[in-house]
Each structure stands twice: as structure tokens, then as C-alpha cells.
Design a protein around this motif. Structure first.
Motif, PDB file in Angstrom:
ATOM      1  N   TYR A   2       0.833  -1.208   0.000  1.00 14.33           N
ATOM      2  CA  TYR A   2       0.000   0.000   0.000  1.00 14.33           C
ATOM      3  C   TYR A   2       0.869   1.260   0.000  1.00 14.33           C
ATOM      4  CZ  TYR A   2      -4.451  -2.428   0.652  1.00 14.33           C
ATOM      5  OH  TYR A   2      -5.570  -3.209   0.461  1.00 14.33           O
ATOM      6  N   GLY A   3       2.002   1.200   0.693  1.00 13.24           N
ATOM      7  CA  GLY A   3       2.875   2.375   0.749  1.00 13.24           C
ATOM      8  C   GLY A   3       3.480   2.726  -0.588  1.00 13.24           C
ATOM      9  N   VAL A  16      -0.121   2.449   6.810  1.00  7.43           N
ATOM     10  CA  VAL A  16       0.167   2.685   8.223  1.00  7.43           C
ATOM     11  C   VAL A  16      -0.459   1.592   9.084  1.00  7.43           C
ATOM     12  CG1 VAL A  16      -0.359   4.203  10.178  1.00  7.43           C
ATOM     13  CG2 VAL A  16       0.562   5.162   8.066  1.00  7.43           C
ATOM     14  N   GLN A  17      -1.699   1.206   8.773  1.00 10.10           N
ATOM     15  CA  GLN A  17      -2.377   0.180   9.572  1.00 10.10           C
ATOM     16  C   GLN A  17      -1.624  -1.148   9.536  1.00 10.10           C
ATOM     17  OE1 GLN A  17      -4.913   0.858  11.698  1.00 10.10           O
ATOM     18  NE2 GLN A  17      -4.460   2.945  10.994  1.00 10.10           N
ATOM     19  N   TRP A  18      -1.155  -1.524   8.375  1.00 14.96           N
ATOM     20  CA  TRP A  18      -0.425  -2.795   8.250  1.00 14.96           C
ATOM     21  C   TRP A  18       0.955  -2.703   8.897  1.00 14.96           C
ATOM     22  CZ3 TRP A  18      -2.982  -6.984   7.543  1.00 14.96           C
ATOM     23  CH2 TRP A  18      -4.179  -6.959   6.814  1.00 14.96           C
ATOM     24  N   PHE A  19       1.622  -1.552   8.720  1.00 18.55           N
ATOM     25  CA  PHE A  19       2.917  -1.378   9.393  1.00 18.55           C
ATOM     26  C   PHE A  19       2.737  -1.475  10.911  1.00 18.55           C
ATOM     27  CE2 PHE A  19       4.629   1.436   5.706  1.00 18.55           C
ATOM     28  CZ  PHE A  19       5.152   0.321   5.066  1.00 18.55           C
ATOM     29  N   LEU A  20       1.648  -0.872  11.424  1.00 17.46           N
ATOM     30  CA  LEU A  20       1.403  -0.862  12.861  1.00 17.46           C
ATOM     31  C   LEU A  20       1.205  -2.272  13.399  1.00 17.46           C
ATOM     32  CD1 LEU A  20       0.985   0.758  15.436  1.00 17.46           C
ATOM     33  CD2 LEU A  20      -1.429   1.015  14.809  1.00 17.46           C
ATOM     34  N   LYS A  21       0.444  -3.091  12.655  1.00 24.10           N
ATOM     35  CA  LYS A  21       0.203  -4.470  13.105  1.00 24.10           C
ATOM     36  C   LYS A  21       1.529  -5.228  13.239  1.00 24.10           C
ATOM     37  CE  LYS A  21      -4.383  -4.869  10.933  1.00 24.10           C
ATOM     38  NZ  LYS A  21      -5.194  -5.043  12.143  1.00 24.10           N
ATOM     39  N   ASN A  33       9.527   1.697   9.130  1.00 23.92           N
ATOM     40  CA  ASN A  33       8.607   2.271   8.139  1.00 23.92           C
ATOM     41  C   ASN A  33       7.541   3.126   8.801  1.00 23.92           C
ATOM     42  OD1 ASN A  33       9.910   1.140   5.947  1.00 23.92           O
ATOM     43  ND2 ASN A  33       8.597  -0.668   5.866  1.00 23.92           N
ATOM     44  N   LEU A  34       7.084   2.695   9.951  1.00 18.82           N
ATOM     45  CA  LEU A  34       6.082   3.475  10.673  1.00 18.82           C
ATOM     46  C   LEU A  34       6.688   4.804  11.121  1.00 18.82           C
ATOM     47  CD1 LEU A  34       3.155   3.281  11.527  1.00 18.82           C
ATOM     48  CD2 LEU A  34       3.908   2.181  13.657  1.00 18.82           C
ATOM     49  N   GLY A  35       7.950   4.775  11.547  1.00 20.84           N
ATOM     50  CA  GLY A  35       8.635   6.016  11.892  1.00 20.84           C
ATOM     51  C   GLY A  35       8.729   6.960  10.706  1.00 20.84           C
ATOM     52  N   VAL A  36       9.011   6.405   9.533  1.00 23.04           N
ATOM     53  CA  VAL A  36       9.081   7.217   8.318  1.00 23.04           C
ATOM     54  C   VAL A  36       7.733   7.862   8.037  1.00 23.04           C
ATOM     55  CG1 VAL A  36       9.396   7.147   5.818  1.00 23.04           C
ATOM     56  CG2 VAL A  36      10.986   5.916   7.309  1.00 23.04           C
ATOM     57  N   MET A  37       6.658   7.104   8.198  1.00 24.52           N
ATOM     58  CA  MET A  37       5.318   7.640   7.915  1.00 24.52           C
ATOM     59  C   MET A  37       4.980   8.786   8.870  1.00 24.52           C
ATOM     60  SD  MET A  37       4.614   5.716   5.340  1.00 24.52           S
ATOM     61  CE  MET A  37       2.874   5.614   4.871  1.00 24.52           C
ATOM     62  N   TYR A  38       5.318   8.608  10.147  1.00 22.94           N
ATOM     63  CA  TYR A  38       5.068   9.694  11.107  1.00 22.94           C
ATOM     64  C   TYR A  38       5.974  10.893  10.838  1.00 22.94           C
ATOM     65  CZ  TYR A  38       1.704   7.391  14.180  1.00 22.94           C
ATOM     66  OH  TYR A  38       0.573   6.818  14.701  1.00 22.94           O
ATOM     67  N   GLY A  41       4.513  12.507   7.648  1.00 26.32           N
ATOM     68  CA  GLY A  41       3.085  12.837   7.646  1.00 26.32           C
ATOM     69  C   GLY A  41       2.318  12.152   6.528  1.00 26.32           C
ATOM     70  N   GLN A  42       2.729  10.943   6.179  1.00 30.26           N
ATOM     71  CA  GLN A  42       2.037  10.175   5.131  1.00 30.26           C
ATOM     72  C   GLN A  42       1.126   9.146   5.788  1.00 30.26           C
ATOM     73  OE1 GLN A  42       5.680   8.915   3.042  1.00 30.26           O
ATOM     74  NE2 GLN A  42       4.901   9.975   1.239  1.00 30.26           N
ATOM     75  N   GLY A  43      -0.173   9.302   5.588  1.00 26.38           N
ATOM     76  CA  GLY A  43      -1.142   8.369   6.144  1.00 26.38           C
ATOM     77  C   GLY A  43      -1.482   8.636   7.587  1.00 26.38           C
ATOM     78  N   VAL A  44      -0.768   9.545   8.224  1.00 24.73           N
ATOM     79  CA  VAL A  44      -1.017   9.960   9.608  1.00 24.73           C
ATOM     80  C   VAL A  44      -0.657  11.435   9.708  1.00 24.73           C
ATOM     81  CG1 VAL A  44      -0.613   7.754  10.786  1.00 24.73           C
ATOM     82  CG2 VAL A  44       1.315   9.226  10.202  1.00 24.73           C
TER      83      VAL A  44
END
Length: 365
Positions: A2-3, A16-21, A33-38, A41-44
Motif C-alpha cells: 500500500y505504501g 500505516v495500519q499494516w505497518f502498525l500491526k 517504516n512506521l517512523g518514516v510515515m510519522y 506525515g504520510q497516512g497519519v
């Protein structure tokens, strides 16, 4: 998936949801990857503190990209209090795994003494590690260390080698520095044509210092046919970026009508731009324009102001010019003693007219 939008429509929020799981199960790459998204500001909603939290979890598992990113967060004070010592720790962890950007940043930390005691030999070691992996900025920085003899024995030939490696990758600062080596004949045979080539490569990337230097080559006919119009073009490119030397030279071209129509008002404008940056020659030149009423209304008080600024920086011509204003009482109250002192300073600084004026005033004629 998805990313990156591979096989599905790109959807950062879903990613983000899948990375979080996966991250909550301790998967280091997902945590990174979740750190990168935060962080982006992509998806969150952008949240540097959350980014740091996830980078830390991944970094503690030895995930090299997370260690490097965590170092960057500490350097920039994003999501954490700025802390160069912590940054160095995480850069070192990544650097020891061979992560090239971390090796370079660790070299910078040693060179600048940020987060560690300044140690040029260590800086050289880490620059070299990154340079040997092909990182252009590290190759350039290693060249600088060889030029300056910091952490290594001064060696212009080695400097040229590393500058060339970086220059051939298109790094503008390295291209410019390689041009300088050809102009000065350091580590290579002096070759103005080669200098022009490397200056041009950097100038066309917008590097102001290279644009200025290329202008000088055109003005003086070094490595190229003398061409004042081309000199003006490159001086202007650099001057518009705020390069003070280029502003002075562009002012001179307007004052002398070289490569452009003679225009004292334009000369004044460019001299002023440089003078306001503290450029001593420009300050003196601007004083001359005010004293003579060229491009501006004649104003002796303004002339004195600009002469004084340049004279205080040790410009012999300005000291002589300021002495002349005191001798004649122009823009200031006449003061022959001070005039004689200023003429003397100009003379001591190698300005022949200052010597002549000093003798005349001393002899009373």
C-alpha cells in the motif's frame, strides 16, 4: 504494497495500519517504516515524537536505517531535545554496520567537535570509509582535509584525486574546488582550460562561487578568449545570489562600460549591495562614487561614511581617500593631524599616493 502502490492503489493510511500491526509484534523494518510515515506525515498526522519512538524500537534491534534516522532526529531536535552526543551514538552504530551516510555524518561530528571531542584523524577515517563506498560529499570532504592538512599530512595530489572522484559524480562544490586546483597548479599542472571546464560545470549547477570564478576567467582571458559580455553574465548570476565579490566586479564592469553599456547608477547599486555585506573594496568604491557624484548625487558625508568603513578594514586606498576628506574638510570638520595619520597608514599599507600625501602635508604644501 500500500505504501508503494505495488499491486494495489497507493494508500498511505492503509499502509500505516499494516505497518502498525507488524510493528507491534516487534518487526524492525515495520517499526522503521512506521517512523518514516510519522516523520513525513504520510497516512497519519506528522508527529516527530512518534517517529522517534518507532525509530528507537527498530534501532535497538540493530536496524541500520533506523539508527541513522534516529541520529538525524537528535541532530535536528525533531521529536527529541537536540542532543549531539546521542546523535553520534546512533550514527556510530549505523556507521559500524557500513551505512555510508552515517559514516559521513560521523566524520562531520568529529571534524566539528559536535557530540565528541574534535578529532580530525577520526574525521578522516570516517570520511574515507564513506568515500571509498562512493559517497560524493565524503570524497569532497576528504579532499578538503588533504588540502588543509587536517588529520592527514597535507597532500594536494590526494586532494585532487578525491575532488575529481566527487566532481565526476556531479558534485558542484567538488567541481569548483578542482577548478581552483587547476588555476593554482596544486596537485596538478596549472591548466586554465581545465579550470574553466570545471568552473563551468559547477556554475551551470548554480554554484555562486563558481559563477564568479568563471566570470574572472572570461574577464582576464584565462583558459578562454577574453569576453567581457560573458564575464558580466556570470558575475550577474553570482551577484544575484548575493555573492559580494561578484557584485563588486559587476559594479566595476558597469563603471568601466566593459561588456555592458557604461552606467554609473548600476555600478553604485552593485557596489552598495556588496558594501552592505561588509565588503571593504566595495565600501571604498561606493565612497568614490559619492565623492565624485557618479551615479548618485554628490554627498561628501556619505563618501566619508563609506571610506571610513573600508579604512577600518585596512584598505589603504580608503585610508588615503579618508585622509583627503579630513585634509580638505569635505564631509567632516578639517583635521590635518588626523589626515596625516591616515595618509601614514595608507603609506605603511603600500599605497604610494598615501606616501606622497603624507610628505606633502608634513612639509606644509
Amino acid at each position: 504494497m500500500y505504501g508503494s502502490g505495488q499491486g494495489v492503489r497507493q494508500d498511505y493510511a492503509e499502509a500505516v495500519q499494516w505497518f502498525l500491526k507488524a510493528a507491534e509484534q516487534g518487526h524492525a523494518k515495520a517499526q522503521y517504516n512506521l517512523g518514516v510515515m510519522y516523520g513525513s506525515g504520510q497516512g497519519v498526522c506528522q508527529d516527530y515524537a512518534e517517529a522517534v519512538q518507532w525509530f528507537l524500537k527498530a534501532a535497538e534491534q540493530g536496524f541500520v536505517n533506523a539508527q541513522y534516522n534516529l541520529g538525524c532526529m537528535y541532530v535536528n531536535g525533531r521529536g527529541v531535545r537536540q542532543d549531539y552526543t546521542q546523535a553520534v551514538q546512533w550514527y556510530r552504530n549505523a556507521a559500524e554496520q557500513g551505512f555510508v551516510n552515517a559514516q559521513y555524518n560521523l566524520g562531520l561530528a568529529y571534524a566539528d567537535g559536535r557530540g565528541v571531542r574534535q578529532d580530525y584523524a577520526q574525521a578522516v577515517q570516517w570520511y574515507r570509509n564513506a568515500a571509498e563506498q562512493g559517497l560524493a560529499q565524503a570524497q569532497y570532504s576528504l579532499g578538503v582535509m588533504y588540502v588543509d592538512g587536517l588529520g592527514v599530512r597535507q597532500d594536494y595530489t590526494q586532494a585532487v584525486q578525491w575532488y575529481r572522484n566527487a566532481a565526476e559524480q556531479g558534485l558542484a562544490q567538488a567541481q569548483y574546488s578542482l577548478g581552483v586546483m587547476y588555476v593554482d597548479g596544486l596537485g596538478v599542472r596549472q591548466d586554465y582550460t581545465q579550470a574553466v571546464q570545471w568552473y563551468r560545470n559547477a556554475a551551470e549547477q548554480g554554484l555562486a562561487q563558481a559563477q564568479y570564478s568563471l566570470g574572472v576567467m572570461y574577464e582576464n582571458g584565462q583558459g578562454v578568449r577574453q569576453d567581457y559580455a560573458q564575464a558580466v553574465q556570470w558575475y550577474r548570476n553570482a551577484a544575484e545570489q548575493g555573492h559580494a565579490e561578484a557584485q563588486v566586479n559587476l559594479g566595476g564592469m558597469y563603471a568601466n562600460g566593459q561588456g555592458v553599456r557604461q552606467d554609473d547608477a548600476q555600478a553604485v547599486q552593485w557596489y552598495r549591495n556588496a558594501a552592505e555585506q561588509g565588503h571593504a573594496e566595495a565600501q571604498n568604491n561606493l565612497g568614490v562614487m559619492y565623492a565624485n557624484g557618479q551615479g548618485v548625487r554628490q554627498d561628501y558625508a556619505q563618501a566619508v561614511q563609506w571610506y571610513r568603513k573600508a579604512a577600518e578594514q585596512g584598505v589603504a586606498e580608503a585610508q588615503n581617500n579618508l585622509g583627503g576628506m579630513y585634509a580638505e574638510g569635505r564631509g567632516v570638520r578639517q583635521d590635518l593631524a588626523l589626515a596625516q595619520e591616515l595618509f601614514g597608514k595608507a603609506c605603511q599599507n603600500g599605497y604610494p599616493k598615501g606616501c606622497d600625501n603624507y610628505r606633502r602635508l608634513k612639509l606644509g604644501y
